[in-house]
Design a protein around this motif. Structure first.
Motif, PDB file in Angstrom:
ATOM      1  N   ARG A   1       0.826  -1.225   0.000  1.00 34.57           N
ATOM      2  CA  ARG A   1       0.000   0.000   0.000  1.00 34.57           C
ATOM      3  C   ARG A   1       0.856   1.269   0.000  1.00 34.57           C
ATOM      4  N   ARG A   2       2.149   1.081  -0.219  1.00 32.82           N
ATOM      5  CA  ARG A   2       3.089   2.202  -0.311  1.00 32.82           C
ATOM      6  C   ARG A   2       3.008   3.112   0.909  1.00 32.82           C
ATOM      7  N   ALA A   3       3.169   2.487   2.051  1.00 37.10           N
ATOM      8  CA  ALA A   3       3.126   3.196   3.330  1.00 37.10           C
ATOM      9  C   ALA A   3       4.275   4.201   3.406  1.00 37.10           C
ATOM     10  N   PRO A   4       4.146   5.186   4.282  1.00 41.25           N
ATOM     11  CA  PRO A   4       5.235   6.163   4.451  1.00 41.25           C
ATOM     12  C   PRO A   4       6.551   5.477   4.831  1.00 41.25           C
ATOM     13  N   LEU A   5       7.629   6.098   4.430  1.00 41.44           N
ATOM     14  CA  LEU A   5       8.963   5.540   4.650  1.00 41.44           C
ATOM     15  C   LEU A   5       9.220   5.267   6.130  1.00 41.44           C
ATOM     16  N   ARG A   6       8.765   6.132   7.000  1.00 39.48           N
ATOM     17  CA  ARG A   6       8.976   5.930   8.443  1.00 39.48           C
ATOM     18  C   ARG A   6       8.303   4.627   8.906  1.00 39.48           C
ATOM     19  N   ASP A   7       7.077   4.377   8.452  1.00 44.98           N
ATOM     20  CA  ASP A   7       6.374   3.140   8.816  1.00 44.98           C
ATOM     21  C   ASP A   7       7.121   1.916   8.291  1.00 44.98           C
ATOM     22  N   LEU A   8       7.616   2.015   7.075  1.00 44.15           N
ATOM     23  CA  LEU A   8       8.377   0.907   6.491  1.00 44.15           C
ATOM     24  C   LEU A   8       9.674   0.656   7.267  1.00 44.15           C
ATOM     25  N   ALA A   9      10.336   1.730   7.651  1.00 44.02           N
ATOM     26  CA  ALA A   9      11.592   1.590   8.392  1.00 44.02           C
ATOM     27  C   ALA A   9      11.358   0.948   9.754  1.00 44.02           C
ATOM     28  N   GLU A  10      10.302   1.364  10.453  1.00 43.95           N
ATOM     29  CA  GLU A  10       9.986   0.770  11.750  1.00 43.95           C
ATOM     30  C   GLU A  10       9.617  -0.700  11.599  1.00 43.95           C
ATOM     31  N   SER A  11       8.843  -1.002  10.582  1.00 40.84           N
ATOM     32  CA  SER A  11       8.443  -2.377  10.328  1.00 40.84           C
ATOM     33  C   SER A  11       9.658  -3.232   9.990  1.00 40.84           C
ATOM     34  N   ARG A  12      10.554  -2.706   9.181  1.00 38.21           N
ATOM     35  CA  ARG A  12      11.753  -3.447   8.798  1.00 38.21           C
ATOM     36  C   ARG A  12      12.664  -3.683   9.999  1.00 38.21           C
ATOM     37  N   ALA A  13      12.782  -2.690  10.873  1.00 38.42           N
ATOM     38  CA  ALA A  13      13.616  -2.852  12.072  1.00 38.42           C
ATOM     39  C   ALA A  13      13.046  -3.957  12.960  1.00 38.42           C
ATOM     40  N   ARG A  14      11.717  -3.981  13.113  1.00 40.49           N
ATOM     41  CA  ARG A  14      11.072  -5.034  13.901  1.00 40.49           C
ATOM     42  C   ARG A  14      11.294  -6.399  13.247  1.00 40.49           C
ATOM     43  N   LEU A  15      11.146  -6.445  11.946  1.00 37.18           N
ATOM     44  CA  LEU A  15      11.361  -7.683  11.203  1.00 37.18           C
ATOM     45  C   LEU A  15      12.790  -8.188  11.398  1.00 37.18           C
TER      46      LEU A  15
END
Length: 103
Positions: A26-40
Motif C-alpha cells: 500500500r506504499r506506506a510512508p517511509l517511516r512506517d516501512l523503516a519501523e516495520s523493517r527494524a522489527r522484522l
C-alpha cells in the motif's frame, strides 16, 4: 518438533513479515516501512539465535563454546563464544550465568 519458544518466535516473525509486505503493497510512508523493517530484523535475529542455540548445524559448530541446561527454556542450549565474557555467559533466554567448569 520445534521448541515452543522457537515456534512462537517463528510465528511472530511470519506475522511481522506479512505486515511488512502489506505496508509495502500500500506504499506506506517511509517511516512506517523503516519501523516495520527494524522489527522484522529484530525478530529474524531472535529466531536465528534460538535455532542455533537449540539445534546448531555443523557449520555453526565453531562458534559454540559449550552446552548448558537452561531452566527457563527447559532445554539444553548451546552457548556461542560471542556470548561468553570471562567466567560469565548470556543464555539465549536472556539470563546471565556463571560459566560451567571445564571438564
Amino acid at each position: 518438533m520445534l521448541h515452543p519458544r522457537l515456534e512462537a518466535a517463528f510465528g511472530e516473525l511470519v506475522a511481522a513479515w506479512r505486515h511488512h509486505e502489506r505496508l509495502r503493497a500500500r506504499r506506506a510512508p517511509l517511516r512506517d516501512l523503516a519501523e516495520s523493517r527494524a522489527r522484522l530484523d529484530r525478530l529474524r535475529q531472535e529466531v536465528w539465535r534460538l535455532r542455533i542455540a537449540l539445534s546448531p548445524d555443523p557449520s555453526s559448530a565453531r562458534d559454540m563454546a559449550f552446552p548448558v541446561r537452561c531452566p527457563e527454556l527447559d532445554a539444553t542450549v548451546w552457548i556461542r563464544w560471542p556470548d561468553v565474557e570471562g567466567d560469565r555467559y548470556r543464555c539465549v533466554c536472556g539470563q546471565v550465568a556463571s560459566r560451567p567448569p571445564d571438564r
